[in-house]
Structure formats: C-alpha cells, structure tokens
Motif scaffolding. Structure first.
Motif, mmCIF file in Angstrom:
data_model
loop_
_atom_site.group_PDB
_atom_site.id
_atom_site.type_symbol
_atom_site.label_atom_id
_atom_site.label_comp_id
_atom_site.label_asym_id
_atom_site.label_seq_id
_atom_site.Cartn_x
_atom_site.Cartn_y
_atom_site.Cartn_z
ATOM 1 N N ASP A 1 94.032 -49.328 -38.731
ATOM 2 C CA ASP A 1 94.011 -50.953 -38.629
ATOM 3 C C ASP A 1 95.651 -51.056 -38.786
ATOM 4 O O ASP A 1 96.016 -52.067 -38.062
ATOM 5 N N HIS B 1 94.344 -56.470 -35.733
ATOM 6 C CA HIS B 1 93.791 -56.120 -37.172
ATOM 7 C C HIS B 1 92.479 -56.375 -37.090
ATOM 8 O O HIS B 1 91.677 -57.448 -36.810
ATOM 9 N N HIS B 2 91.580 -55.426 -37.933
ATOM 10 C CA HIS B 2 90.153 -55.561 -37.865
ATOM 11 C C HIS B 2 89.866 -55.927 -39.279
ATOM 12 O O HIS B 2 88.703 -56.025 -39.752
ATOM 13 N N MET B 3 90.812 -56.497 -40.058
ATOM 14 C CA MET B 3 90.660 -56.720 -41.528
ATOM 15 C C MET B 3 89.770 -57.811 -41.764
ATOM 16 O O MET B 3 89.858 -59.002 -40.834
ATOM 17 N N ARG B 4 88.896 -58.050 -42.832
ATOM 18 C CA ARG B 4 88.307 -59.215 -43.086
ATOM 19 C C ARG B 4 88.161 -58.955 -44.547
ATOM 20 O O ARG B 4 87.083 -58.650 -45.064
ATOM 21 N N GLY C 1 87.717 -59.791 -48.665
ATOM 22 C CA GLY C 1 86.925 -60.590 -49.397
ATOM 23 C C GLY C 1 86.724 -60.243 -50.799
ATOM 24 O O GLY C 1 87.341 -58.952 -51.345
ATOM 25 N N TYR D 1 87.768 -54.787 -45.918
ATOM 26 C CA TYR D 1 86.692 -54.582 -44.761
ATOM 27 C C TYR D 1 85.394 -55.116 -45.106
ATOM 28 O O TYR D 1 84.515 -54.511 -45.286
ATOM 29 N N ASP E 1 82.981 -56.425 -43.458
ATOM 30 C CA ASP E 1 82.181 -56.764 -42.130
ATOM 31 C C ASP E 1 80.882 -57.178 -42.822
ATOM 32 O O ASP E 1 80.031 -57.905 -42.096
#
Length: 157
Positions: free
Chosen positions: A78, A84-87, A89, A134, A136
C-alpha cells in the motif's frame, strides 16, 4: 511454570557440560531437556501439561510470524503503490480473555502486527477497541483477531 524452569536448568547444564555457550547449543540443550522431562516425568500432571504446551507454543510462533509477514507485505504494498487501498476504522472487539495478563498479551500481539493498533479496553474488560487500517470486511477482520485471541488463550489456559 516449574517445568519451564527445569527445562532451562537442563539446557544450561547441557551448555556447561559441552563448554560452548552458543544459541544453537542452548537450543539443543533445551530440546534435550524437553525430551528428558517428557520421558522422566510423563505421569506428573504439571509436567504432562508443559510437555503438551511446548509444541503448541512453537506452532503459535510460526503462526504469528506468518501473520506478521503477511501484514507487513500488505502495508508495504500500500505504501509503494500510487493508489492507497486503506479504509481505516475503529472496531469494538468482544474479548474472551478475562485476566489482565491475557488481555495485555492479546492487545500487544494485535498492536505488533502492522495495520492494527489496540486503542483501549472497556472499563468492564469485555471489549477491546482496535484501530484497523484495512476495514474492507469487518467480519473478516473480526474473525482473524478472534482466531489470534483463541490461539493465545489456548497457550495461556
């Protein structure tokens, strides 16, 4: 715990008898001490419990190293890619761990893996708040952390 002390004593005796204090020689002494304790004291419940936990501990170390490597690769990918594939939380994770020691070990192992960070424990010690890089699939994150916790509790109980 007493069995671990005996095993270390036998390993140190092996190192003293061979006259070579190296990591490999200490490991050989530890393995020999483990085998000796396994055969000599197999009828004592404390030692039988120890003898069964050592292979589980070795498997856990292998499991945690593989989790650590996979998490590092995911974060490195990443960081190195332009998108960026970050999500990120924060999740509330219900704990099965009850004692302060169990909770501390679980929280520290979660924080050691890249992409996750233990934030806080609820006042009743039943929920651990975790920042996840991450998020997802919250169910998958929850299941992977639950699996880690179950492996830790298997060793500690």
């Amino acid at each position: 715990m007493i069995a671990l002390v005996w095993n270390f004593a036998l390993a140190l005796a092996w190192v003293a008898l061979t006259g070579s204090f190296t990591g490999v020689n200490l490991l050989v002494g530890f393995v020999l001490g483990y085998v000796i304790l396994g055969f000599a004291l197999r009828h004592k419940p404390v030692f039988a419990n120890y003898v069964s936990k050592v292979p589980r501990f070795i498997r856990f170390i292998g499991f945690f190293i593989s989790e650590l490597v996979m998490s590092n690769l995911k974060v490195a990918y990443d960081v190195l890619t332009p998108t960026h594939h970050m999500r990120p939380g924060v999740i509330a994770f219900p704990l099965e761990a009850r004692t302060d020691g169990e909770i501390t070990i679980v929280a520290n192992l979660i924080s050691l893996t890249p992409g996750t960070l233990s934030l806080d424990v609820s006042s009743d010690k039943k929920v651990l708040y975790i920042h996840v890089m991450y998020l997802d699939d919250e169910r998958q994150v929850h299941d992977s952390i639950k699996y880690l916790e179950s492996r830790v509790l298997e060793l500690l109980r």
